[in-house]
Design a protein around this motif. Structure first.
Motif, PDB file in Angstrom:
ATOM      1  N   HIS A   2      12.519  27.994 -82.403  1.00 42.94           N
ATOM      2  CA  HIS A   2      11.657  26.825 -82.477  1.00 42.94           C
ATOM      3  C   HIS A   2      10.863  26.696 -81.189  1.00 42.94           C
ATOM      4  CE1 HIS A   2      13.449  25.403 -86.202  1.00 42.94           C
ATOM      5  NE2 HIS A   2      14.582  25.870 -85.718  1.00 42.94           N
ATOM      6  N   GLY A   3       9.687  26.098 -81.290  1.00 38.25           N
ATOM      7  CA  GLY A   3       8.793  26.009 -80.153  1.00 38.25           C
ATOM      8  C   GLY A   3       9.077  24.831 -79.245  1.00 38.25           C
ATOM      9  N   PHE A 130      19.173  21.818 -85.680  1.00 34.87           N
ATOM     10  CA  PHE A 130      18.167  21.892 -86.742  1.00 34.87           C
ATOM     11  C   PHE A 130      18.760  22.296 -88.097  1.00 34.87           C
ATOM     12  CE2 PHE A 130      14.576  22.277 -83.547  1.00 34.87           C
ATOM     13  CZ  PHE A 130      13.979  21.077 -83.911  1.00 34.87           C
ATOM     14  N   SER A 131      20.005  22.719 -88.120  1.00 33.32           N
ATOM     15  CA  SER A 131      20.626  23.026 -89.421  1.00 33.32           C
ATOM     16  C   SER A 131      20.818  21.747 -90.231  1.00 33.32           C
ATOM     17  CB  SER A 131      21.952  23.771 -89.236  1.00 33.32           C
ATOM     18  OG  SER A 131      22.949  22.896 -88.718  1.00 33.32           O
ATOM     19  N   ARG A 132      20.740  20.609 -89.566  1.00 35.80           N
ATOM     20  CA  ARG A 132      20.809  19.318 -90.258  1.00 35.80           C
ATOM     21  C   ARG A 132      19.415  18.957 -90.770  1.00 35.80           C
ATOM     22  NH1 ARG A 132      24.677  14.975 -87.449  1.00 35.80           N
ATOM     23  NH2 ARG A 132      23.491  13.771 -88.978  1.00 35.80           N
ATOM     24  N   ALA A 133      19.315  18.662 -92.043  1.00 33.64           N
ATOM     25  CA  ALA A 133      18.024  18.344 -92.654  1.00 33.64           C
ATOM     26  C   ALA A 133      17.433  17.032 -92.144  1.00 33.64           C
ATOM     27  CB  ALA A 133      18.170  18.293 -94.174  1.00 33.64           C
ATOM     28  N   ASP A 134      18.275  16.144 -91.597  1.00 32.93           N
ATOM     29  CA  ASP A 134      17.780  14.846 -91.152  1.00 32.93           C
ATOM     30  C   ASP A 134      17.209  14.868 -89.734  1.00 32.93           C
ATOM     31  OD1 ASP A 134      20.367  15.282 -90.155  1.00 32.93           O
ATOM     32  OD2 ASP A 134      21.006  13.205 -90.413  1.00 32.93           O
ATOM     33  N   VAL A 135      17.164  16.033 -89.083  1.00 30.42           N
ATOM     34  CA  VAL A 135      16.613  16.161 -87.735  1.00 30.42           C
ATOM     35  C   VAL A 135      15.177  16.662 -87.815  1.00 30.42           C
ATOM     36  CG1 VAL A 135      16.793  17.375 -85.527  1.00 30.42           C
ATOM     37  CG2 VAL A 135      18.857  16.542 -86.667  1.00 30.42           C
ATOM     38  N   ALA A 136      14.248  15.884 -87.246  1.00 30.10           N
ATOM     39  CA  ALA A 136      12.832  16.254 -87.246  1.00 30.10           C
ATOM     40  C   ALA A 136      12.439  16.995 -85.963  1.00 30.10           C
ATOM     41  CB  ALA A 136      11.964  15.011 -87.409  1.00 30.10           C
ATOM     42  N   TYR A 137      13.053  16.608 -84.829  1.00 32.06           N
ATOM     43  CA  TYR A 137      12.758  17.247 -83.545  1.00 32.06           C
ATOM     44  C   TYR A 137      13.908  16.978 -82.591  1.00 32.06           C
ATOM     45  CZ  TYR A 137      11.239  12.509 -82.210  1.00 32.06           C
ATOM     46  OH  TYR A 137      11.180  11.162 -81.974  1.00 32.06           O
ATOM     47  N   ASN A 145      20.670  13.385 -65.135  1.00 30.20           N
ATOM     48  CA  ASN A 145      19.908  12.147 -64.976  1.00 30.20           C
ATOM     49  C   ASN A 145      19.283  11.615 -66.254  1.00 30.20           C
ATOM     50  OD1 ASN A 145      20.318  12.065 -62.117  1.00 30.20           O
ATOM     51  ND2 ASN A 145      18.867  13.751 -61.954  1.00 30.20           N
ATOM     52  N   ASN A 146      19.398  12.349 -67.356  1.00 31.58           N
ATOM     53  CA  ASN A 146      18.865  11.961 -68.663  1.00 31.58           C
ATOM     54  C   ASN A 146      17.334  11.930 -68.686  1.00 31.58           C
ATOM     55  OD1 ASN A 146      19.185  11.249 -71.413  1.00 31.58           O
ATOM     56  ND2 ASN A 146      18.952   9.101 -70.931  1.00 31.58           N
ATOM     57  N   CYS A 147      16.660  12.503 -67.692  1.00 36.82           N
ATOM     58  CA  CYS A 147      15.198  12.518 -67.667  1.00 36.82           C
ATOM     59  C   CYS A 147      14.666  13.438 -68.765  1.00 36.82           C
ATOM     60  CB  CYS A 147      14.676  13.026 -66.324  1.00 36.82           C
ATOM     61  SG  CYS A 147      15.130  11.979 -64.939  1.00 36.82           S
ATOM     62  N   TYR A 148      13.618  12.997 -69.427  1.00 42.62           N
ATOM     63  CA  TYR A 148      12.956  13.777 -70.470  1.00 42.62           C
ATOM     64  C   TYR A 148      12.274  14.999 -69.853  1.00 42.62           C
ATOM     65  CZ  TYR A 148       9.505  14.982 -74.040  1.00 42.62           C
ATOM     66  OH  TYR A 148       8.739  15.655 -74.956  1.00 42.62           O
ATOM     67  N   HIS A 149      12.496  16.173 -70.453  1.00 45.11           N
ATOM     68  CA  HIS A 149      11.821  17.391 -70.004  1.00 45.11           C
ATOM     69  C   HIS A 149      10.778  17.870 -71.002  1.00 45.11           C
ATOM     70  CE1 HIS A 149      13.837  18.561 -66.280  1.00 45.11           C
ATOM     71  NE2 HIS A 149      14.926  18.049 -66.797  1.00 45.11           N
ATOM     72  N   ALA A 150      11.199  18.047 -72.244  1.00 46.42           N
ATOM     73  CA  ALA A 150      10.308  18.605 -73.261  1.00 46.42           C
ATOM     74  C   ALA A 150      10.892  18.313 -74.643  1.00 46.42           C
ATOM     75  CB  ALA A 150      10.140  20.109 -73.056  1.00 46.42           C
ATOM     76  N   ARG A 151      10.172  18.753 -75.641  1.00 48.46           N
ATOM     77  CA  ARG A 151      10.567  18.530 -77.025  1.00 48.46           C
ATOM     78  C   ARG A 151      10.623  19.874 -77.736  1.00 48.46           C
ATOM     79  NH1 ARG A 151       7.808  14.222 -81.162  1.00 48.46           N
ATOM     80  NH2 ARG A 151       7.786  15.566 -82.974  1.00 48.46           N
ATOM     81  N   ILE A 152      11.536  20.015 -78.634  1.00 51.07           N
ATOM     82  CA  ILE A 152      11.595  21.199 -79.488  1.00 51.07           C
ATOM     83  C   ILE A 152      11.250  20.726 -80.897  1.00 51.07           C
ATOM     84  CG2 ILE A 152      12.970  23.122 -80.355  1.00 51.07           C
ATOM     85  CD1 ILE A 152      14.842  22.758 -77.962  1.00 51.07           C
ATOM     86  N   ASP A 153      10.233  21.321 -81.461  1.00 51.08           N
ATOM     87  CA  ASP A 153       9.785  20.932 -82.795  1.00 51.08           C
ATOM     88  C   ASP A 153      10.308  21.901 -83.849  1.00 51.08           C
ATOM     89  OD1 ASP A 153       7.993  18.595 -82.360  1.00 51.08           O
ATOM     90  OD2 ASP A 153       7.015  20.017 -81.015  1.00 51.08           O
ATOM     91  N   ARG A 154      10.578  21.356 -85.012  1.00 52.52           N
ATOM     92  CA  ARG A 154      10.974  22.166 -86.165  1.00 52.52           C
ATOM     93  C   ARG A 154       9.735  22.968 -86.585  1.00 52.52           C
ATOM     94  NH1 ARG A 154      15.047  21.960 -89.875  1.00 52.52           N
ATOM     95  NH2 ARG A 154      15.911  19.982 -89.176  1.00 52.52           N
ATOM     96  N   VAL A 155       9.921  24.258 -86.804  1.00 56.13           N
ATOM     97  CA  VAL A 155       8.774  25.097 -87.236  1.00 56.13           C
ATOM     98  C   VAL A 155       8.891  25.463 -88.685  1.00 56.13           C
ATOM     99  CG1 VAL A 155       8.184  26.013 -84.994  1.00 56.13           C
ATOM    100  CG2 VAL A 155       9.908  27.177 -86.338  1.00 56.13           C
TER     101      VAL A 155
END
Length: 155
Positions: A2-3, A130-137, A145-155
């Motif tokens: 996934h990207g 992502f094997s769970r169908a209810d996960v979009a990203y 620190n829980n800081c946001y780095h990036a997102r992985i999108d379902r392809v």
């Protein structure tokens, strides 16, 4: 595979032009110390001595109880947005672990998906989520620190 998605260029340009952050404040300007200042647009570390923006970012389209807001860094000068399917970005290579968790199409945490995973197993852990169908990203966050780095999108 996934990207991994960096912050969109249009959003970053708005922050550079002084658009308000997640708390309604203009981004602060600071000088990078060269360590621990990953830009969320190019996903590289901002070099020591370079100007950077520090701001509160909410990587969700609207406020709601699960819409976490936290500090991020951006290169103050224009930089190329990270775009690669094959190479892990520099900003995700220094930490031994990351917190990843899945979100549904409603932008809320999907319970049972949060895991602290070793950096070397990031893609495998994302595939499992992502094997769970209810996960979009998935969000990639700092394990410390829980800081946001990036997102992985379902392809």
């Amino acid at each position: 595979m996934h990207g991994i998605s960096a912050l969109p260029t249009q959003q970053v340009q708005a922050y550079r032009a002084g658009a308000p952050d997640g708390y309604g404040n203009p981004p602060e300007r600071a000088i990078s110390n060269g360590a621990g200042n990953p830009c969320r647009h190019c996903l590289k570390y901002i070099p020591e001595g370079k100007e950077m923006l520090v701001l509160a970012h909410r990587p969700f389209p609207e406020t709601q109880p699960y819409a976490e807001t936290g500090p991020i860094f951006l290169c103050a000068d224009p930089c190329a947005r990270y775009e690669s399917e094959d190479v892990l970005p520099e900003a995700l290579t220094d930490s031994p672990n990351y917190l990843i968790k899945g979100y549904g199409p409603d932008d809320r945490i999907v319970y049972g998906t949060g895991i602290i995973t070793p950096q070397a197993q990031l893609h495998e852990a994302a595939e499992k989520i992502f094997s769970r169908a209810d996960v979009a990203y998935i969000h990639i966050r700092s394990a410390l620190n829980n800081c946001y780095h990036a997102r992985i999108d379902r392809v």
